[in-house]
Design an enzyme around this catalytic site. Structure first.
Site, PDB file in Angstrom:
ATOM      1  N   GLY A 159      -1.164  -1.048  -5.617  1.00 16.11           N
ATOM      2  CA  GLY A 159      -0.269  -0.235  -4.784  1.00 16.11           C
ATOM      3  C   GLY A 159       0.532   0.696  -5.653  1.00 16.11           C
ATOM      4  N   GLY A 160       1.581   1.261  -5.077  1.00 10.41           N
ATOM      5  CA  GLY A 160       2.401   2.223  -5.788  1.00 10.41           C
ATOM      6  C   GLY A 160       2.984   1.652  -7.069  1.00 10.41           C
ATOM      7  N   PHE A 161       3.222   0.367  -7.117  1.00 14.65           N
ATOM      8  CA  PHE A 161       3.868  -0.244  -8.281  1.00 14.65           C
ATOM      9  C   PHE A 161       2.843  -0.565  -9.376  1.00 14.65           C
ATOM     10  CE2 PHE A 161       5.647  -4.111 -10.354  1.00 14.65           C
ATOM     11  CZ  PHE A 161       6.777  -3.528 -10.905  1.00 14.65           C
ATOM     12  N   GLY A 162       1.642  -0.903  -8.972  1.00 16.10           N
ATOM     13  CA  GLY A 162       0.617  -1.262  -9.952  1.00 16.10           C
ATOM     14  C   GLY A 162      -0.412  -2.189  -9.333  1.00 16.10           C
ATOM     15  N   LYS A 206       2.354  -8.921  -9.229  1.00 16.33           N
ATOM     16  CA  LYS A 206       2.291  -7.447  -9.227  1.00 16.33           C
ATOM     17  C   LYS A 206       2.643  -6.976 -10.619  1.00 16.33           C
ATOM     18  CE  LYS A 206       3.639  -6.146  -4.557  1.00 16.33           C
ATOM     19  NZ  LYS A 206       4.560  -5.318  -3.784  1.00 16.33           N
ATOM     20  N   ASP A 229      10.314   1.244   4.357  1.00 18.06           N
ATOM     21  CA  ASP A 229       8.873   1.509   4.284  1.00 18.06           C
ATOM     22  C   ASP A 229       8.116   0.501   5.150  1.00 18.06           C
ATOM     23  OD1 ASP A 229       6.682   2.966   3.522  1.00 18.06           O
ATOM     24  OD2 ASP A 229       6.396   1.933   1.615  1.00 18.06           O
ATOM     25  N   ILE A 265      -6.396  -8.521  -6.473  1.00 22.98           N
ATOM     26  CA  ILE A 265      -6.561  -8.509  -5.015  1.00 22.98           C
ATOM     27  C   ILE A 265      -6.163  -7.177  -4.413  1.00 22.98           C
ATOM     28  CG2 ILE A 265      -6.463 -10.962  -4.462  1.00 22.98           C
ATOM     29  CD1 ILE A 265      -3.452 -10.691  -4.168  1.00 22.98           C
ATOM     30  N   GLY A 266      -5.616  -6.307  -5.210  1.00 21.50           N
ATOM     31  CA  GLY A 266      -5.259  -5.011  -4.641  1.00 21.50           C
ATOM     32  C   GLY A 266      -4.473  -4.200  -5.647  1.00 21.50           C
TER      33      GLY A 266
HETATM   34  P1  ADP Z   1       1.788  -0.888  -1.649  1.00 25.51           P
HETATM   35  O1  ADP Z   1       2.557  -0.389  -2.832  1.00 25.51           O
HETATM   36  O2  ADP Z   1       0.680   0.037  -1.221  1.00 25.51           O
HETATM   37  O3  ADP Z   1       2.657  -1.359  -0.523  1.00 25.51           O
HETATM   38  P2  ADP Z   1       1.444  -3.460  -2.877  1.00 25.51           P
HETATM   39  O4  ADP Z   1       1.537  -3.170  -4.328  1.00 25.51           O
HETATM   40  O5  ADP Z   1       2.629  -4.078  -2.238  1.00 25.51           O
HETATM   41  O6  ADP Z   1       0.971  -2.155  -2.120  1.00 25.51           O
HETATM   42  O7  ADP Z   1       0.196  -4.398  -2.604  1.00 25.51           O
HETATM   43  C1  ADP Z   1      -1.123  -3.955  -2.764  1.00 25.51           C
HETATM   44  C2  ADP Z   1      -2.062  -4.959  -2.156  1.00 25.51           C
HETATM   45  O8  ADP Z   1      -1.953  -6.212  -2.828  1.00 25.51           O
HETATM   46  C3  ADP Z   1      -1.751  -5.274  -0.702  1.00 25.51           C
HETATM   47  O9  ADP Z   1      -2.382  -4.363   0.141  1.00 25.51           O
HETATM   48  C4  ADP Z   1      -2.298  -6.669  -0.561  1.00 25.51           C
HETATM   49  O10 ADP Z   1      -3.682  -6.609  -0.338  1.00 25.51           O
HETATM   50  C5  ADP Z   1      -2.059  -7.273  -1.917  1.00 25.51           C
HETATM   51  N1  ADP Z   1      -0.810  -8.072  -1.931  1.00 25.51           N
HETATM   52  C6  ADP Z   1       0.440  -7.645  -2.235  1.00 25.51           C
HETATM   53  N2  ADP Z   1       1.334  -8.655  -2.161  1.00 25.51           N
HETATM   54  C7  ADP Z   1       0.638  -9.760  -1.798  1.00 25.51           C
HETATM   55  C8  ADP Z   1       1.005 -11.133  -1.545  1.00 25.51           C
HETATM   56  N3  ADP Z   1       2.261 -11.554  -1.656  1.00 25.51           N
HETATM   57  N4  ADP Z   1       0.027 -11.977  -1.186  1.00 25.51           N
HETATM   58  C9  ADP Z   1      -1.255 -11.548  -1.052  1.00 25.51           C
HETATM   59  N5  ADP Z   1      -1.654 -10.280  -1.288  1.00 25.51           N
HETATM   60  C10 ADP Z   1      -0.732  -9.391  -1.644  1.00 25.51           C
END
Ligand code: ADP
Length: 842
Positions: free
Chosen positions: A509-512, A528, A624, A506-507
């Protein structure tokens, strides 16, 4: 150093390179290498059969191998290193002594072959094998009629001598035109990489156990890069032969400075000439050029061999197309799998533009398609005006020695064996667990609370099965700070995410990467998956577990569990159905949020942050706060997420100077930036910027706008000071916000963005002010009238927050959930409310 013919076919002769005058000459040639920042510990360059040093035209001299009894041949002029050859009528070996560093970092070996025409020898009929330490690099190899360079990356450990053996049947012979052998830069290739597909029929090979052979090295969007322009003397070829639809892509090139990040890609990963060119989407040529957001991918198809079972695919990126950070989001596909979604290069490459970043994948040849297809295309997170996708370079290496998985009829037999062994082990493990549980029950101290009392209602405890129990006890001493109750076995994560199915992603981010999953009990989760082996990631991983496992609040995203088996770093959160707030404000396809919905979201987030600052015994600063870290559930209730950068307040003294400023551009508190002194007022500043984002529905930094509008906070505050904030609000809200509600909102933002933290309100003040903004709006919606208060001058004390039962009920519910344990009953009455939230911070 060099090659020597064996006195007989049964023995091989090992020359002593350090005593060889040619070697001294060779080493003295290094000052010629003006470009080569990389200096290998060992560096052998042999022009086999040559009578004089050969200038390779890349700044290096290849020395003739020592005069031997085996014939040397000189053809008419092909490229310099191919103009002579050493011919071996008997199996022979080269032996190169190595320094200890080469033995531990590995070696680069290049072999040059050209069967040039010669009056006495038909080199084309040579058929031979080349092996290293008993394992073949080339098996029954007959060099093709054009110049061929074979390149290998040989993994450590390597013995103190490197032995290169040429062997063949008695009726044949071997030859080689040139040999390069030098120490590889440390960490050139990883020990492990993400496998694709994620659930191949056979397990993905661990790269640390295999040598690599280069198949293709491509400079995407640029010309051939010759060895003279590469610190490892590689050749990079243009990508045009592999591009499927050239009209969809256009070249991007960059003449400025490439910013190699600390601890990331280096010149040895790829030279500036590779990172300085790319292909990007040719939006003008899309089938529907009038569309503001064309949706197409750029694809390349690279031919590979069906007989090889695994390839290392390295994709090189460098954002040379954006004007600002966080402008470019795109997706990457490999063989149709979504390999990376929403890739934000600025976040990956040290928050700099023109900063290189590469990704490695192990591509299993499970489909035998004979090719690897790489595509890049727009992400759903891109702003319509910024839709783009890029690629700068590609390397494909064969992973040598990967045993093919037994296919067809062999497969059933294999499955049966696996099944029997798995069932057998499961039985043994169950017996062990029963024994351990019985033993532990007998040993549990009397005053320890039973697990059932400590487990929270959504606890994933049912998934603690099998071997994880023994790991739990094992780890008790090793990582005392982590909450072991939240540990989830990797097998459960695989089950929940359908083996990290790309459709579940679903996405990222910085962590993976982030996947949607469903735990056994039906709980929807966001998983994540951290990039394995990253030190920075490990720190954030542990911080997140420590911080999140301590706090529970309905406006904070709950950590449900974590997994750190098999060097994985996985965090499991409650799933937030509607995703990040940012995506609902702007982006490719955002639904409309009413002013009331937006205020409720702001109020929820303010509650979450207020709880972080004051509700916990220690006080936590988020560090953040931004609209992509505020997530919405199925009812659009807001929860604050992502505590990877959090700091426990008590660990930061008044005089504390943290080692580096963390946060996101556009949201960063200027005072914190200058002084590096972190307080909860930095979160208040960032939250003020979020409030503006909510009101104006635009990114906090937008370089495509005229300069005075680029920074949202500066731009909007200019209008707020003039009393005309209404001029810059989201056009879809125009005429839908009561002016008093807007006035109070603007005043709240103004205070949050005060230059000095001491002048900013607490999150509690902000919360109370936002409650007032909502009430003003609702009363106006219901046709009620207030006095003639102008912007920012309304007497909010005249509002009785108790009059609206929904607010007091919410507050009380909030209170009971968040604060009951601590007896800190701060939001129970209207009086208590205002006492709590006025003036206590300054
Ligand atoms: P970043 O490091 O850029 O803050 P994250 O790794 O936290 O990004 O999350 C990346 C993407 O994953 C978010 O933009 C969101 O779309 C999705 N995401 C993260 N956590 C959740 C969650 N608990 N429920 C639904 N989607 C999530």
């Amino acid at each position: 150093m060099g090659a020597a013919p064996p006195p007989s076919s049964s023995t091989t002769h090992t020359p002593k390179p350090p005593l060889n005058p040619f070697l001294l000459l060779l080493l003295s040639s290094f000052p010629l290498l003006s470009l080569a920042a990389f200096v290998p510990a060992d560096n052998y360059l042999l022009a086999c059969g040559a009578t004089a040093p050969v200038d390779a035209a890349d700044g290096r001299l290849f020395l003739p191998d020592p005069p031997l009894s085996s014939p040397s041949l000189s053809p008419s002029p092909p490229p310099p290193l191919f103009r002579s050859a050493r011919l071996f009528p008997h199996p022979s070996s080269y032996s190169f002594p190595l320094s200890p560093s080469s033995s531990s970092v590995g070696l680069v070996l290049r072999l040059y072959f050209l069967p040039f025409p010669h009056p006495s020898f038909n080199l084309s009929s040579a058929l031979f094998s080349v092996s290293v330490a008993g394992s073949p690099l080339l098996h029954r190899f007959s060099p093709p009629p054009s110049p061929l360079l074979k390149e290998f990356f040989l993994k450590p450990p390597i013995a103190s001598h490197f032995q290169l053996l040429l062997s063949f049947s008695p009726s044949s012979f071997a030859f080689v035109n040139a040999i390069e052998l030098f120490s590889a830069p440390a960490n050139l290739f990883p020990d492990d990489a993400t496998p694709l597909p994620l659930s191949p029929p056979s397990p993905a090979p661990l790269l640390s156990h295999h040598s690599l052979e280069t198949l293709l090295r491509i400079n995407v969007g640029g010309p051939t890069v010759t060895p003279a322009n590469d610190t490892l003397w590689r050749t990079w070829n243009p990508d045009s032969p592999f591009l499927t639809t050239p009209s969809l892509a256009k070249v991007a090139s960059f003449t400025g400075q490439i910013n190699y990040p600390d601890g990331g890609a280096t010149r040895e990963s790829a030279p500036e000439t590779v990172y300085g060119t790319a292909r990007q989407m040719n939006r003008g040529n899309s089938s529907n050029s009038s569309s503001p957001s064309p949706a197409f991918n750029i694809s390349w198809v690279f031919p590979v061999s069906n007989s090889v079972n695994g390839y290392l695919l390295r994709l090189h990126f460098c954002d040379i197309v954006s004007k600002a950070l966080n402008d470019l989001y795109f997706d990457v596909y490999i063989n149709g799998y979504a390999a990376y979604k929403d890739l934000d290069l600025s976040a990956m490459a040290g928050f700099m533009l023109a900063s290189p970043y590469y990704m490695d994948f192990v591509v299993m040849n499970s489909s035998n398609s004979g090719s690897i297809r790489v595509s890049v295309g727009p992400s759903g997170r891109s702003l319509p005006s910024k839709v783009n996708a890029i690629l700068n370079g590609v390397e494909i290496m064969k992973i040598r020695g990967v045993v093919p998985f037994p296919r067809e009829e062999k497969r059933n037999k294999y499955l049966a064996i696996v099944l029997v062994s798995v069932l057998g082990s499961l039985f043994l493990i169950s017996v062990l667990i029963v024994l351990i549980v019985v033993m532990l029950r007998c040993r549990r101290p009397k005053n320890e609370r039973p697990a059932s009392q400590e487990a929270v209602t959504w606890s994933p405890l049912p998934v603690f099965t099998g071997s994880s129990y023994s790991r739990l006890t094992e780890l008790t001493n090793a990582s005392p700070v982590l909450n072991l109750r939240l540990k989830i076995p990797f097998s459960e994560i695989l089950l929940a995410t359908n083996n990290f199915d790309e459709n579940s992603q679903i996405g990222s981010g910085g962590f993976g990467k982030v996947y949607k999953g469903v735990l056994r009990g039906g709980t929807k989760v966001a998983v994540k998956r951290g990039v394995r082996g990253s030190k920075q990631g490990l720190g954030e991983f542990q911080t997140e577990i420590v911080v999140l496992s301590k706090i529970r609040h309905r406006h904070l995203v709950s950590l449900i569990g974590y997994c750190e088996e098999r060097s994985e770093m996985i965090l499991v959160y409650e799933f937030m159905e509607k995703g990040p707030l940012r995506d609902h404000l702007y982006g490719l396809s955002h639904p409309f949020l009413s002013w009331k919905q937006r205020l409720e979201i702001c109020i929820g987030s303010a509650r979450g942050l207020h709880y972080l600052h004051t509700g916990s015994a220690q006080g936590i600063i988020h560090r953040d706060v931004k609209s992509s870290n505020i997530l919405l559930d199925e009812n659009y209730a807001a929860k604050v997420a992502d505590f990877g950068l959090s700091k426990l307040g008590s660990q930061i003294s008044q005089t504390h100077v943290s080692t580096g400023v963390k946060g996101s551009f556009g949201y960063l508190d200027p005072e914190y930036f200058k002084t590096q002194q972190l307080t909860d007022k930095s979160d208040v500043y960032s939250f003020g910027v979020v409030l503006l984002e909510v009101l104006c529905a635009r990114p906090v930094i937008d370089q495509s706008l005229p300069w005075e509008q680029v920074n949202l906070a500066e731009w909007a505050m200019l209008w707020q000071k003039k009393g005309q904030l209404g001029q810059v609000i989201d056009p879809s809200l125009k005429g839908k916000i009561d002016h008093r509600s807007l006035g109070k909102f603007g005043e709240t933002v103004d205070k949050c963005l005060a230059q000095y933290g001491i002048d900013r309100p607490t999150m509690g003040d902000v919360l109370w002010n936002l409650e007032c903004v909502l009430q003003l709006h609702e009363k106006a919606m219901h046709g009620e009238r207030f006095g003639d208060g102008t912007n920012g001058s309304l007497d909010v004390a005249s509002l009785n927050v108790r009059q609206d039962p929904s607010i007091s009920e919410t507050a009380e519910r909030e209170n009971s959930i968040a604060e009951a344990e601590k007896g800190n009953l701060e939001v129970t009455t209207g009086k208590g409310f205002s006492q709590q939230f006025t003036g206590d911070s300054r």
